[in-house]
Design a protein around this motif. Structure first.
Motif, PDB file in Angstrom:
ATOM      1  N   LYS A 166     -11.003 -12.378  -1.307  1.00  0.00           N
ATOM      2  CA  LYS A 166     -12.325 -12.933  -1.434  1.00  0.00           C
ATOM      3  C   LYS A 166     -12.367 -14.397  -0.824  1.00  0.00           C
ATOM      4  O   LYS A 166     -11.803 -15.250  -1.061  1.00  0.00           O
ATOM      5  N   LEU A 167     -13.348 -14.351   0.330  1.00  0.00           N
ATOM      6  CA  LEU A 167     -13.309 -15.553   1.077  1.00  0.00           C
ATOM      7  C   LEU A 167     -14.733 -16.061   1.225  1.00  0.00           C
ATOM      8  O   LEU A 167     -15.858 -14.974   1.287  1.00  0.00           O
ATOM      9  N   SER A 168     -15.006 -17.107   1.619  1.00  0.00           N
ATOM     10  CA  SER A 168     -16.466 -17.526   1.990  1.00  0.00           C
ATOM     11  C   SER A 168     -16.264 -18.854   2.826  1.00  0.00           C
ATOM     12  O   SER A 168     -15.392 -19.658   2.588  1.00  0.00           O
ATOM     13  N   ASP A 169     -17.469 -19.127   3.559  1.00  0.00           N
ATOM     14  CA  ASP A 169     -17.687 -20.233   4.434  1.00  0.00           C
ATOM     15  C   ASP A 169     -18.933 -20.063   4.936  1.00  0.00           C
ATOM     16  O   ASP A 169     -19.884 -19.429   4.653  1.00  0.00           O
ATOM     17  N   MET A 170     -19.163 -21.420   5.580  1.00  0.00           N
ATOM     18  CA  MET A 170     -20.760 -21.638   6.191  1.00  0.00           C
ATOM     19  C   MET A 170     -20.394 -22.163   7.586  1.00  0.00           C
ATOM     20  O   MET A 170     -19.429 -22.580   8.150  1.00  0.00           O
ATOM     21  N   ALA A 171     -21.590 -21.980   8.373  1.00  0.00           N
ATOM     22  CA  ALA A 171     -21.315 -22.400   9.748  1.00  0.00           C
ATOM     23  C   ALA A 171     -22.667 -22.967  10.055  1.00  0.00           C
ATOM     24  O   ALA A 171     -23.829 -22.189   9.806  1.00  0.00           O
ATOM     25  N   ILE A 172     -22.739 -23.860  10.927  1.00  0.00           N
ATOM     26  CA  ILE A 172     -23.996 -24.116  11.829  1.00  0.00           C
ATOM     27  C   ILE A 172     -24.038 -23.823  13.097  1.00  0.00           C
ATOM     28  O   ILE A 172     -25.080 -23.658  13.467  1.00  0.00           O
ATOM     29  N   LYS A 173     -22.872 -23.915  13.886  1.00  0.00           N
ATOM     30  CA  LYS A 173     -22.803 -23.341  15.055  1.00  0.00           C
ATOM     31  C   LYS A 173     -21.983 -22.127  15.092  1.00  0.00           C
ATOM     32  O   LYS A 173     -21.204 -21.919  14.305  1.00  0.00           O
TER      33      LYS A 173
ATOM     34  N   GLU B 134     -24.395 -12.132   4.306  1.00  0.00           N
ATOM     35  CA  GLU B 134     -24.815 -13.163   4.878  1.00  0.00           C
ATOM     36  C   GLU B 134     -26.215 -13.737   4.229  1.00  0.00           C
ATOM     37  O   GLU B 134     -26.813 -12.880   3.865  1.00  0.00           O
ATOM     38  N   VAL B 135     -26.242 -15.132   4.107  1.00  0.00           N
ATOM     39  CA  VAL B 135     -27.311 -15.866   3.793  1.00  0.00           C
ATOM     40  C   VAL B 135     -27.639 -16.804   4.930  1.00  0.00           C
ATOM     41  O   VAL B 135     -26.962 -17.807   4.957  1.00  0.00           O
ATOM     42  N   ALA B 136     -28.881 -16.392   5.565  1.00  0.00           N
ATOM     43  CA  ALA B 136     -29.296 -17.097   6.975  1.00  0.00           C
ATOM     44  C   ALA B 136     -30.589 -18.009   6.443  1.00  0.00           C
ATOM     45  O   ALA B 136     -31.269 -17.838   5.774  1.00  0.00           O
ATOM     46  N   SER B 137     -30.428 -19.346   6.920  1.00  0.00           N
ATOM     47  CA  SER B 137     -31.411 -20.134   6.963  1.00  0.00           C
ATOM     48  C   SER B 137     -31.691 -20.801   8.225  1.00  0.00           C
ATOM     49  O   SER B 137     -30.708 -20.861   9.174  1.00  0.00           O
ATOM     50  N   LEU B 138     -32.642 -21.794   8.448  1.00  0.00           N
ATOM     51  CA  LEU B 138     -32.679 -22.525   9.567  1.00  0.00           C
ATOM     52  C   LEU B 138     -31.469 -23.399  10.009  1.00  0.00           C
ATOM     53  O   LEU B 138     -31.302 -23.682  11.000  1.00  0.00           O
TER      54      LEU B 138
ATOM     55  N   LYS C 220     -28.302 -23.291   8.421  1.00  0.00           N
ATOM     56  CA  LYS C 220     -26.930 -22.858   8.544  1.00  0.00           C
ATOM     57  C   LYS C 220     -26.849 -21.492   8.087  1.00  0.00           C
ATOM     58  O   LYS C 220     -27.861 -20.873   7.962  1.00  0.00           O
ATOM     59  N   LEU C 221     -25.572 -20.523   8.084  1.00  0.00           N
ATOM     60  CA  LEU C 221     -25.465 -19.422   7.719  1.00  0.00           C
ATOM     61  C   LEU C 221     -24.029 -19.416   6.799  1.00  0.00           C
ATOM     62  O   LEU C 221     -23.292 -20.158   7.095  1.00  0.00           O
ATOM     63  N   GLN C 222     -24.355 -18.918   5.808  1.00  0.00           N
ATOM     64  CA  GLN C 222     -23.241 -18.627   4.717  1.00  0.00           C
ATOM     65  C   GLN C 222     -23.175 -17.270   4.701  1.00  0.00           C
ATOM     66  O   GLN C 222     -23.714 -16.405   4.888  1.00  0.00           O
ATOM     67  N   ALA C 223     -21.660 -17.159   4.341  1.00  0.00           N
ATOM     68  CA  ALA C 223     -21.056 -15.750   4.709  1.00  0.00           C
ATOM     69  C   ALA C 223     -20.080 -15.560   3.500  1.00  0.00           C
ATOM     70  O   ALA C 223     -19.414 -16.541   3.260  1.00  0.00           O
TER      71      ALA C 223
END
Length: 202
Positions: free
Chosen positions: A165-172, A131-135, A137-140
């Motif tokens: 191999k999968l990746s995505d990002m989320a705000i909520k 996981e890469v977290a910021s204010l 969004k979260l990328q995983a």
């Protein structure tokens, strides 16, 4: 000058807030729901998992398995992605469910016996769930590799390696994203492995 100081203070406060809110551990446990779309299996199959994982689990039931890392947007490590269950047992459970749904009678054991008939051996499971977290969004990302040996009457008939191999990002709903990726990667592995097993054993 005052505006520059104010901006620097705002960014500093935001960084402190992010560091303070950043989890030091994120637990991800997958309850696999079988696709149950494969057919053509019949008879007995033995599914063998790695002994070391089961022994370690039995000797220390409070152990947490590290699946990956949590980092901030600058790459600094802030914590671990963990699970109550070893990846090997998660894969074994998913495979047992799919093979059973395909028509096999599946017996799960810790070791392979000589002249055991049709045997599926999970020789290695590697998972990197990061996981890469910021204010904002979260990328995983989830990288899953499963190695399998197929045996019949004491002879190896195939060695295979399956990848997802999968990746995505989320705000909520950030907390559910890593679990969704792990579930998706697991489903992709089953889509590769189960039809292959059916073809080899029929």
């Amino acid at each position: 000058m005052n505006k520059a100081i104010t901006k620097a203070a705002v960014f500093g406060m935001a960084a402190l807030m992010l560091a303070g809110c950043m989890p030091t551990a994120h637990k991800v446990d997958v309850l696999y729901n079988p696709l149950a779309v494969y057919r053509g299996g019949s008879g007995q199959i033995t599914l063998v998992t790695e002994v070391a994982h089961q022994e370690q689990r039995a000797s220390s039931p409070s152990i947490r398995w590290v699946l990956g890392q949590i980092t901030d947007s600058d790459g600094a490590v802030r914590g671990d992605v963990i699970s109550d269950y070893p990846p090997q047992s998660v894969i074994a459970d998913a495979m047992k469910r799919e093979l059973s749904a395909a028509g096999y009678r599946v017996d799960q054991t810790a070791t392979r016996q000589d002249r055991q008939g049709r045997v599926v051996v999970l020789t290695a499971v590697t998972v990197a769930l990061n996981e890469v977290a910021s204010l904002a969004k979260l990328q995983a990302s989830c990288n899953l590799v499963v190695k399998v040996e197929l045996w019949n009457d004491g002879q190896v008939i195939k060695r295979s390696e399956y990848h997802s191999k999968l990746s995505d990002m989320a705000i909520k709903d950030r907390d559910v994203l890593p679990q969704q990726l792990f579930q998706g990667a697991l489903a992709e592995i089953m889509q590769q492995a189960v039809p292959d097993i059916i073809r080899q054993f029929n």
